[in-house]
Design an enzyme around this catalytic site. Structure first.
Site, short mmCIF file in Angstrom:
data_model
loop_
_atom_site.label_atom_id
_atom_site.label_comp_id
_atom_site.label_asym_id
_atom_site.label_seq_id
_atom_site.Cartn_x
_atom_site.Cartn_y
_atom_site.Cartn_z
N TYR A 172 -1.76 2.68 -4.78
CA TYR A 172 -2.11 2.51 -3.36
C TYR A 172 -3.49 3.10 -3.05
O TYR A 172 -4.32 2.49 -2.38
CB TYR A 172 -1.02 3.20 -2.54
CG TYR A 172 -1.17 3.12 -1.04
CD1 TYR A 172 -0.82 1.95 -0.35
CD2 TYR A 172 -1.61 4.22 -0.30
CE1 TYR A 172 -0.93 1.90 1.03
CE2 TYR A 172 -1.70 4.17 1.07
CZ TYR A 172 -1.37 3.01 1.73
OH TYR A 172 -1.46 2.95 3.10
N LYS A 176 -6.76 1.26 -1.73
CA LYS A 176 -7.36 1.63 -0.44
C LYS A 176 -8.81 2.11 -0.59
O LYS A 176 -9.62 1.91 0.30
CB LYS A 176 -6.51 2.70 0.24
CG LYS A 176 -5.14 2.18 0.74
CD LYS A 176 -5.29 1.02 1.70
CE LYS A 176 -4.06 0.78 2.55
NZ LYS A 176 -4.19 -0.43 3.38
P1 NAP Z 1 4.62 -1.44 8.20
O1 NAP Z 1 5.31 -1.04 9.46
O2 NAP Z 1 5.44 -1.61 6.95
O3 NAP Z 1 3.82 -2.79 8.49
C1 NAP Z 1 3.14 -3.46 7.45
C2 NAP Z 1 3.23 -4.94 7.75
O4 NAP Z 1 2.55 -5.69 6.71
C3 NAP Z 1 4.67 -5.41 7.77
O5 NAP Z 1 4.90 -6.07 8.97
C4 NAP Z 1 4.72 -6.34 6.57
O6 NAP Z 1 5.50 -7.48 6.82
C5 NAP Z 1 3.32 -6.83 6.43
N1 NAP Z 1 3.07 -7.34 5.09
C6 NAP Z 1 3.29 -6.71 3.91
N2 NAP Z 1 2.93 -7.50 2.88
C7 NAP Z 1 2.48 -8.65 3.43
C8 NAP Z 1 1.94 -9.86 2.91
N3 NAP Z 1 1.82 -10.03 1.57
N4 NAP Z 1 1.56 -10.83 3.77
C9 NAP Z 1 1.69 -10.67 5.10
N5 NAP Z 1 2.19 -9.56 5.66
C10 NAP Z 1 2.57 -8.56 4.84
O7 NAP Z 1 3.44 -0.42 7.84
P2 NAP Z 1 2.25 0.22 8.72
O8 NAP Z 1 2.39 1.69 8.61
O9 NAP Z 1 2.16 -0.41 10.05
O10 NAP Z 1 0.99 -0.18 7.82
C11 NAP Z 1 -0.07 -1.00 8.28
C12 NAP Z 1 -1.29 -0.75 7.40
O11 NAP Z 1 -1.73 0.59 7.60
C13 NAP Z 1 -1.04 -0.90 5.90
O12 NAP Z 1 -2.18 -1.49 5.29
C14 NAP Z 1 -0.88 0.52 5.44
O13 NAP Z 1 -1.16 0.68 4.08
C15 NAP Z 1 -1.88 1.21 6.34
N6 NAP Z 1 -1.67 2.66 6.48
C16 NAP Z 1 -0.63 3.14 7.21
C17 NAP Z 1 -0.50 4.53 7.35
C18 NAP Z 1 0.59 5.13 8.20
O14 NAP Z 1 0.53 6.36 8.42
N7 NAP Z 1 1.53 4.35 8.69
C19 NAP Z 1 -1.40 5.40 6.73
C20 NAP Z 1 -2.44 4.87 6.00
C21 NAP Z 1 -2.58 3.50 5.89
P3 NAP Z 1 7.04 -7.59 6.41
O15 NAP Z 1 7.48 -6.29 5.84
O16 NAP Z 1 7.68 -7.97 7.65
O17 NAP Z 1 7.00 -8.64 5.36
#
Ligand code: NAP
Length: 299
Positions: A172, A176
């Site tokens: 990851y 990133k």
């Molecule tokens: P999340 O709630 O799991 O949302 C991620 C979304 O991406 C889900 O709706 C998922 O859809 C969708 N997704 C995954 N693979 C996909 C694909 N191949 N095509 C289309 N959609 C896809 O996670 P989040 O925390 O909101 O994360 C959003 C972004 O922020 C990510 O890039 C994550 O790495 C980044 N991030 C988050 C955090 C944090 O603290 N939350 C920290 C650093 C970075 P389905 O599961 O419905 O398929």
């Protein structure tokens, strides 16, 4: 009063849940027309269900906004092209691409499987490149046809794991960090078409992070994705045209800008590797330490 993104057309990948969902709702509240992309897979990445994207579309429409759902896998080349085409056929144009979709497959390096490595690299890196490539071609053609800058935006999603480093996330974090480099390079390449490219390293309590640590009331409040969405929506607006190639850290506890890699202390090059011991020790002693997950010097 007109919204900050009035009339702009935005795609949000992974817009069905978590941070992406909040981006969609806030963009629509600020007047944007939104393509809500979401694969709709289960937490383990299996399956595809249109309902998370459709629910966000329904919510936007119920509030008087305009939105359509898209169920493509962002790392699928043709699916990514179809998503860009859908924005143009549904709303006549595309102004903003937010590459937010992402997955986790955390494991210590020694236990990580090939499949865990490949899945994370594919969704994050190819899932950023493919939509950006197709959107950039659309903006390039538009600029050539009109003679005007596209005034368009790409907003990528990195992570403190990528820019500072986190144990258990070689896959990851590498993806990133790759997205951070992609952002800087794409910003330089697309400047001539009037397209800015920035990245956000978000922090929020979502399905991705809910089982990492104890969920206290305080963590719930500061982990609300509502804290992350404002910087994305501002970057999506026409107002942000002079900001490009930057990485913003955004959560309920911080809004920061990362300073990236710089060359630190230097030494005169030598041909004999046996001479390097004291030279490298001096360089390391004089260089700023790597950062910890809070972005400050690691002890
Ligand atoms: P999340 O709630 O799991 O949302 C991620 C979304 O991406 C889900 O709706 C998922 O859809 C969708 N997704 C995954 N693979 C996909 C694909 N191949 N095509 C289309 N959609 C896809 O996670 P989040 O925390 O909101 O994360 C959003 C972004 O922020 C990510 O890039 C994550 O790495 C980044 N991030 C988050 C955090 C944090 O603290 N939350 C920290 C650093 C970075 P389905 O599961 O419905 O398929």
């Amino acid at each position: 009063m007109a919204g900050l993104c009035e009339g702009r057309v935005a795609i949000v990948t992974g817009g069905g849940r978590g941070i992406g969902r909040e981006y969609c709702l806030m963009l629509a509240a600020e007047g944007a027309k939104v393509v809500v992309n979401d694969l709709g897979a289960a937490r383990d990445g299996v399956g595809a269900d249109a309902s998370p994207a459709q629910q966000v579309v329904d919510e936007i429409r119920a509030a008087g906004g305009e939105a359509v759902a898209n169920g493509a896998d962002v790392s699928d080349w043709a699916g990514a092209k179809g998503m860009i085409d859908q924005a143009i056929s549904a709303f006549g144009r595309l102004d903003v691409l937010i590459n937010n979709a992402g997955i986790l497959r955390d494991r210590m390096l020694v236990n990580m499987t090939e499949a865990e490595w490949d899945a994370v690299i594919k969704v994050h890196l190819k899932g950023t490149f493919a939509p950006t490539h197709h959107a950039a071609n659309y903006w390039r053609d538009l600029t050539k046809a009109t003679g005007e800058p596209a005034n368009a935006r790409v907003i990528n999603t990195s992570s403190v794991s990528g820019i500072y480093g986190n144990i258990g996330q070689t896959n990851y974090g590498a993806a990133k960090q790759g997205i951070a480099a992609f952002t800087i390079i794409a910003a330089r390449e697309l400047r001539r078409y009037g397209v800015t490219v920035n990245a956000i390293a978000p922090g929020a309590l979502t399905r991705l992070t809910e089982d990492l640590g104890v969920v206290t009331e305080e963590r719930k409040a500061s982990g609300d994705p509502k804290w992350v969405a404002p910087i994305a929506v501002w970057l999506a607006s026409a107002e942000s045209k002079d900001v490009s190639g930057r990485m913003f850290e955004a959560s309920g506890t911080v809004l920061g800008i990362a300073e990236g890699w710089h060359r630190g202390p230097t030494a005169t090059p030598v041909k004999d590797p046996k001479a390097l011991g004291p030279i490298v020790a001096d360089l390391v002693a004089r260089a700023r330490k790597n950062a910890g997950m809070d972005g400050q010097d690691l002890d």
